[in-house]
Design a protein around this motif. Structure first.
Motif, PDB file in Angstrom:
ATOM      1  N   SER A 148      17.784   5.069 -21.955  1.00 30.00           N
ATOM      2  CA  SER A 148      18.887   5.200 -21.003  1.00 30.00           C
ATOM      3  C   SER A 148      18.784   6.492 -20.209  1.00 30.00           C
ATOM      4  CB  SER A 148      20.227   5.138 -21.730  1.00 30.00           C
ATOM      5  OG  SER A 148      20.322   6.163 -22.687  1.00 30.00           O
ATOM      6  N   LEU A 149      19.404   6.462 -19.035  1.00 33.41           N
ATOM      7  CA  LEU A 149      19.603   7.667 -18.246  1.00 33.41           C
ATOM      8  C   LEU A 149      21.000   8.159 -18.587  1.00 33.41           C
ATOM      9  CD1 LEU A 149      18.282   6.555 -14.739  1.00 33.41           C
ATOM     10  CD2 LEU A 149      17.029   7.661 -16.588  1.00 33.41           C
ATOM     11  N   VAL A 150      21.145   9.436 -18.849  1.00 34.04           N
ATOM     12  CA  VAL A 150      22.434   9.990 -19.260  1.00 34.04           C
ATOM     13  C   VAL A 150      22.867  11.045 -18.244  1.00 34.04           C
ATOM     14  CG1 VAL A 150      23.662  11.206 -21.086  1.00 34.04           C
ATOM     15  CG2 VAL A 150      21.862   9.566 -21.682  1.00 34.04           C
ATOM     16  N   PHE A 151      24.041  10.834 -17.662  1.00 32.71           N
ATOM     17  CA  PHE A 151      24.620  11.764 -16.697  1.00 32.71           C
ATOM     18  C   PHE A 151      25.794  12.459 -17.376  1.00 32.71           C
ATOM     19  CE2 PHE A 151      22.777   8.247 -14.423  1.00 32.71           C
ATOM     20  CZ  PHE A 151      22.075   8.850 -13.390  1.00 32.71           C
ATOM     21  N   ASN A 152      25.808  13.784 -17.357  1.00 30.37           N
ATOM     22  CA  ASN A 152      26.912  14.538 -17.927  1.00 30.37           C
ATOM     23  C   ASN A 152      27.930  14.772 -16.806  1.00 30.37           C
ATOM     24  OD1 ASN A 152      28.699  16.445 -18.896  1.00 30.37           O
ATOM     25  ND2 ASN A 152      27.124  17.763 -19.775  1.00 30.37           N
ATOM     26  N   GLY A 153      29.070  14.091 -16.891  1.00 32.04           N
ATOM     27  CA  GLY A 153      30.099  14.183 -15.857  1.00 32.04           C
ATOM     28  C   GLY A 153      30.802  15.525 -15.797  1.00 32.04           C
ATOM     29  N   VAL A 190      17.334  13.953  -6.030  1.00 30.51           N
ATOM     30  CA  VAL A 190      18.611  14.083  -5.329  1.00 30.51           C
ATOM     31  C   VAL A 190      19.304  15.371  -5.767  1.00 30.51           C
ATOM     32  CG1 VAL A 190      20.902  13.077  -4.996  1.00 30.51           C
ATOM     33  CG2 VAL A 190      18.891  11.586  -5.116  1.00 30.51           C
ATOM     34  N   PRO A 191      19.610  16.242  -4.788  1.00 31.87           N
ATOM     35  CA  PRO A 191      20.318  17.463  -5.164  1.00 31.87           C
ATOM     36  C   PRO A 191      21.727  17.126  -5.649  1.00 31.87           C
ATOM     37  CG  PRO A 191      20.043  17.332  -2.767  1.00 31.87           C
ATOM     38  CD  PRO A 191      19.343  16.154  -3.369  1.00 31.87           C
ATOM     39  N   GLY A 192      22.164  17.800  -6.687  1.00 32.82           N
ATOM     40  CA  GLY A 192      23.513  17.573  -7.197  1.00 32.82           C
ATOM     41  C   GLY A 192      23.612  16.499  -8.255  1.00 32.82           C
ATOM     42  N   ILE A 193      22.491  15.855  -8.569  1.00 34.83           N
ATOM     43  CA  ILE A 193      22.468  14.869  -9.655  1.00 34.83           C
ATOM     44  C   ILE A 193      21.434  15.328 -10.666  1.00 34.83           C
ATOM     45  CG2 ILE A 193      21.844  12.516 -10.344  1.00 34.83           C
ATOM     46  CD1 ILE A 193      22.955  11.503  -7.759  1.00 34.83           C
ATOM     47  N   ARG A 194      21.865  15.362 -11.915  1.00 33.28           N
ATOM     48  CA  ARG A 194      20.937  15.689 -12.999  1.00 33.28           C
ATOM     49  C   ARG A 194      21.183  14.713 -14.124  1.00 33.28           C
ATOM     50  NH1 ARG A 194      19.497  17.375 -17.250  1.00 33.28           N
ATOM     51  NH2 ARG A 194      19.809  19.084 -18.598  1.00 33.28           N
ATOM     52  N   PHE A 195      20.111  14.226 -14.692  1.00 34.26           N
ATOM     53  CA  PHE A 195      20.247  13.289 -15.806  1.00 34.26           C
ATOM     54  C   PHE A 195      19.202  13.592 -16.865  1.00 34.26           C
ATOM     55  CE2 PHE A 195      17.481  11.347 -12.658  1.00 34.26           C
ATOM     56  CZ  PHE A 195      16.407  10.902 -13.404  1.00 34.26           C
ATOM     57  N   ASP A 196      19.512  13.158 -18.058  1.00 31.09           N
ATOM     58  CA  ASP A 196      18.566  13.226 -19.166  1.00 31.09           C
ATOM     59  C   ASP A 196      18.084  11.808 -19.446  1.00 31.09           C
ATOM     60  OD1 ASP A 196      18.827  16.035 -19.718  1.00 31.09           O
ATOM     61  OD2 ASP A 196      20.780  15.601 -20.587  1.00 31.09           O
ATOM     62  N   ILE A 197      16.949  11.714 -20.069  1.00 33.97           N
ATOM     63  CA  ILE A 197      16.409  10.421 -20.483  1.00 33.97           C
ATOM     64  C   ILE A 197      16.436  10.385 -21.998  1.00 33.97           C
ATOM     65  CG2 ILE A 197      14.399   8.896 -20.468  1.00 33.97           C
ATOM     66  CD1 ILE A 197      13.559  10.345 -17.839  1.00 33.97           C
ATOM     67  N   GLU A 198      17.125   9.412 -22.532  1.00 35.44           N
ATOM     68  CA  GLU A 198      17.200   9.257 -23.988  1.00 35.44           C
ATOM     69  C   GLU A 198      16.412   8.023 -24.400  1.00 35.44           C
ATOM     70  OE1 GLU A 198      21.158   9.211 -25.548  1.00 35.44           O
ATOM     71  OE2 GLU A 198      21.564  11.263 -24.889  1.00 35.44           O
ATOM     72  N   VAL A 199      15.590   8.188 -25.415  1.00 35.97           N
ATOM     73  CA  VAL A 199      14.812   7.086 -25.964  1.00 35.97           C
ATOM     74  C   VAL A 199      15.091   7.018 -27.457  1.00 35.97           C
ATOM     75  CG1 VAL A 199      12.497   6.151 -26.331  1.00 35.97           C
ATOM     76  CG2 VAL A 199      12.997   7.432 -24.226  1.00 35.97           C
ATOM     77  N   GLN A 248       9.865   3.745  -8.390  1.00 37.80           N
ATOM     78  CA  GLN A 248       9.959   4.675  -7.257  1.00 37.80           C
ATOM     79  C   GLN A 248      11.408   5.068  -7.006  1.00 37.80           C
ATOM     80  OE1 GLN A 248       7.601   6.258  -5.644  1.00 37.80           O
ATOM     81  NE2 GLN A 248       8.982   7.240  -4.218  1.00 37.80           N
ATOM     82  N   LEU A 249      12.330   4.128  -7.142  1.00 36.74           N
ATOM     83  CA  LEU A 249      13.757   4.414  -6.982  1.00 36.74           C
ATOM     84  C   LEU A 249      14.222   5.451  -8.008  1.00 36.74           C
ATOM     85  CD1 LEU A 249      16.450   3.644  -5.560  1.00 36.74           C
ATOM     86  CD2 LEU A 249      16.738   1.950  -7.357  1.00 36.74           C
ATOM     87  N   LEU A 250      13.755   5.320  -9.238  1.00 34.98           N
ATOM     88  CA  LEU A 250      14.104   6.296 -10.279  1.00 34.98           C
ATOM     89  C   LEU A 250      13.521   7.672  -9.971  1.00 34.98           C
ATOM     90  CD1 LEU A 250      13.702   4.039 -13.433  1.00 34.98           C
ATOM     91  CD2 LEU A 250      15.833   4.796 -12.359  1.00 34.98           C
TER      92      LEU A 250
END
Length: 184
Positions: A114-119, A93-102, A85-87
């Motif tokens: 992993s969750l991947v955040f592009n800084g 969340v606005p302003g956060i975007r991540f990809d999921i890599e398997v 649920q936390l994930l």
């Protein structure tokens, strides 16, 4: 970051103590403090040392950041569904975007997710903060594991816990909604 309101801190301690069913004397005994000291904590007459705050949060099943007023939710993660649920919440969340890599066999030697955040992603203004935090967190966790098979020294664990509390306190005053509205 705002100034601490000791009366509000005391009120949270009192509410949490009552919720756990402890008397002031029982809590004083657990903390190895006098009854009067606990009473002063609850009325906000005196500041709570960080070492006592850590103990207090443990006995009251909460976090130091909740007691200090930086965290609003005291709900612990009690099952795997809470983690998932936390994930899902993170996804909204606005302003956060991540990809999921398997990565898994046969294309990979192991099975890694992993969750991947592009800084550097401009449309996701929190990604840079997330990358900075994760980099620092990695360094702090590495410091914990440098004991090379020996038990981690209590001072190292204390340093890590203080780092966590400082980090949470720093970001607790930053609203996601305010930031996203400023950038629209």
């Amino acid at each position: 970051m705002s100034k601490l309101d000791y009366a509000e801190i005391g009120q949270r301690i009192k509410e949490l103590r009552k919720k756990k069913g402890f008397s002031q004397q029982e809590l004083a005994d657990m903390l190895r403090k006098s009854l009067r000291t606990v009473q002063k904590y609850e009325t906000g007459e005196i500041e709570i040392p960080i070492s006592v705050l850590d103990e207090l949060s443990s006995y009251l099943n909460t976090t130091p950041t909740f007691i200090l007023g930086y965290q609003k939710d005291t709900s612990p993660l009690t099952n795997f569904a809470d983690v998932i649920q936390l994930l899902f919440k993170l996804e909204d969340v606005p302003g956060i975007r991540f990809d999921i890599e398997v990565k898994k066999p046969p294309r990979s030697d192991g099975w890694v997710c992993s969750l991947v955040f592009n800084g550097k992603e401009r449309k996701s203004e929190w990604n840079q903060d997330m990358c900075l935090f994760l980099e620092e967190w990695s360094d702090e966790r590495d410091d914990l594991s440098i004991t090379y098979g020996r038990p981690t020294l209590p001072s190292v664990k204390d340093d890590y816990r203080r780092w966590k509390d400082r980090t949470l306190a720093y970001y607790a005053g930053v609203s996601l909604e305010d930031e996203s509205q400023d950038n629209d």
